[in-house]
Design a protein around this motif. Structure first.
Motif, PDB file in Angstrom:
ATOM      1  N   CYS A 185       0.863  -1.197   0.000  1.00 31.86           N
ATOM      2  CA  CYS A 185       0.000   0.000   0.000  1.00 31.86           C
ATOM      3  C   CYS A 185       0.893   1.239   0.000  1.00 31.86           C
TER       4      CYS A 185
ATOM      5  N   CYS B 156      -6.085   6.826   1.807  1.00 33.39           N
ATOM      6  CA  CYS B 156      -6.235   5.804   0.762  1.00 33.39           C
ATOM      7  C   CYS B 156      -6.679   6.465  -0.550  1.00 33.39           C
TER       8      CYS B 156
ATOM      9  N   CYS C  55      -6.410   2.819  -5.059  1.00 33.39           N
ATOM     10  CA  CYS C  55      -5.701   2.314  -6.241  1.00 33.39           C
ATOM     11  C   CYS C  55      -5.823   0.805  -6.427  1.00 33.39           C
TER      12      CYS C  55
ATOM     13  N   CYS D 166      -3.383  -3.017  -2.910  1.00 38.53           N
ATOM     14  CA  CYS D 166      -3.486  -4.014  -1.832  1.00 38.53           C
ATOM     15  C   CYS D 166      -4.090  -5.308  -2.382  1.00 38.53           C
TER      16      CYS D 166
HETATM   17  S1  SF4 Z   1      -6.617   0.952  -2.292  1.00 37.90           S
HETATM   18 FE1  SF4 Z   1      -5.377  -0.363  -0.956  1.00 37.90          FE
HETATM   19  S2  SF4 Z   1      -3.255  -0.088  -1.643  1.00 37.90           S
HETATM   20 FE2  SF4 Z   1      -4.445   1.600  -2.541  1.00 37.90          FE
HETATM   21  S3  SF4 Z   1      -4.175   3.278  -1.059  1.00 37.90           S
HETATM   22 FE3  SF4 Z   1      -6.077   2.189  -0.499  1.00 37.90          FE
HETATM   23  S4  SF4 Z   1      -5.497   0.686   1.028  1.00 37.90           S
HETATM   24 FE4  SF4 Z   1      -3.614   1.372   0.021  1.00 37.90          FE
END
Ligand code: SF4
Ligand code: SF4
Ligand code: SF4
Length: 336
Positions: free
Chosen positions: A225, A278, A281, A284
């Motif tokens: 992340c 967050c 994207c 994760c």
């Molecule tokens: S979607 Fe997942 S990887 Fe992307 S910023 Fe949010 S928690 Fe982090």
């Protein structure tokens, strides 16, 4: 909105002009024999790619703790990657001075797990192929901001096939100065419009427990992340996730425990930690070996929470992260 009309040859020539200064670097994409991947260019671009139809990693992940003075890094990335870099600047994880962030209009992406050769090369071909693909990632289907309108400058695609370099501030002006020509009015209709809303977060804990039951606690989701940056993560010790004697003590106290223990706690605490930063994207989910639909939960809850504070992560470097500010009187008009 005005910008400079460019094409791919002009962009490459402009970036090479930027790289002629020994202090400068460019982080973007490069065509590799087996697809497209992130690459940092130092002297000259080679196999440069404006777009990457496959998503594996959020490029801002590579920027954490860049504090080097005197060096300048021009980011040429997707909007969700630029937004993550903006959050990292606000979280004092990147020296702001050294970064020029350019977001490129994004048509969405397939998972890098689905990567194969033979994807079209040109932006119109990529746009058409992604539009007709059922495999576009959940994060991209629900993306709030696909337009290259975040950061210091952007690359925008006109519906008429034109390509534009656009400035949003002084550093964006410096970026546009890399290209010859005058600023002209952008076409009325652009190829990439505003995004959609994320699916609402499911607050049904039965579903949550079911979805995360396959979790093996590898913590790849945390590690990949871009905004989960703490060196001293509370989950690195044995306070939350007991092992060895700490685990035996827990069992002697409580009788029994399922293993790996603390899965739900791990995800709920991580969700709480990244909820305001967050960028949705889906990196994760991409990193999860168990195919757990992390985006639904992390993106869903974070967009809902950010909405309560009228905050959009990565929209502006000037916009303070809500948990870094204290207002005695707030949330009166919050929509839930
Ligand atoms: S979607 Fe997942 S990887 Fe992307 S910023 Fe949010 S928690 Fe982090
Ligand atoms: S989340 Fe948005 S910006 Fe990021 S790759 Fe998907 S569509 Fe592009
Ligand atoms: S990456 Fe997947 S399996 Fe690993 S901790 Fe995260 S949710 Fe669990």
């Amino acid at each position: 909105m005005k910008g400079k009309r460019v094409d791919i040859t002009m962009i490459e020539a402009g970036l090479n002009r930027f790289l002629a200064d020994d202090r400068n670097l460019v982080l973007g994409f490069a065509k590799e024999p087996d697809g497209v991947s992130h690459r940092i260019f130092k002297k000259e671009l080679s196999r440069f790619s404006l777009l990457n139809p496959y998503f594996g990693i959020n490029g801002a992940f590579f920027l954490r703790r860049i504090f080097s003075k005197g060096q300048r890094l021009l980011l040429f990335l997707r909007p969700c990657e630029i937004r993550a870099s903006v959050e990292l600047i606000k979280l004092t994880q990147i020296e702001r001075e050294g970064i020029i962030a350019v977001s490129v209009d994004c048509f969405g992406a397939l998972s890098s797990k689905d990567s194969s050769n033979g994807f079209p090369d040109d932006h119109q071909g990529i746009a058409d192929a992604l539009r007709s693909s059922e495999k576009v990632r959940t994060a991209c289907k629900t993306c709030k901001e696909r337009r290259g309108v975040v950061g210091n400058g952007g690359i925008r695609f006109g519906r008429d096939g034109t390509l534009w370099a656009v400035s949003y501030d002084d550093k964006g002006d410096e970026f546009c100065d890399l290209f010859p020509g005058d600023h002209e009015e952008l076409p009325a209709v652009m190829l990439v419009g505003e995004g959609t809303k994320a699916e609402p977060f499911s607050s049904d804990m039965t579903e949550f427990s079911k979805d995360f039951s396959k979790c093996i606690m590898c913590m790849n989701c945390r590690d990949m992340c871009p905004v989960c940056y703490c060196i001293d993560c509370v989950f690195n010790g044995s306070d939350y996730l007991p092992r060895g004697d700490a685990l035996l003590n827990k069992i002697f106290r409580g009788g029994t425990t399922s293993l790996p223990s603390g899965k739900e706690l791990f995800h709920l605490i991580r969700m709480f930690h990244v909820s305001q930063t967050c960028v949705g994207c889906g990196a994760c989910e991409e990193a999860c070996p168990q195919g757990i639909p992390l985006t639904r939960y992390f993106k869903g809850i974070s967009e809902r929470l950010q909405g309560m504070f009228s905050y959009t992560s990565g929209r502006s470097v000037e916009e303070p992260i809500p948990y870094l500010t204290f207002l005695e009187d707030e949330l009166n008009d919050a929509a839930d």
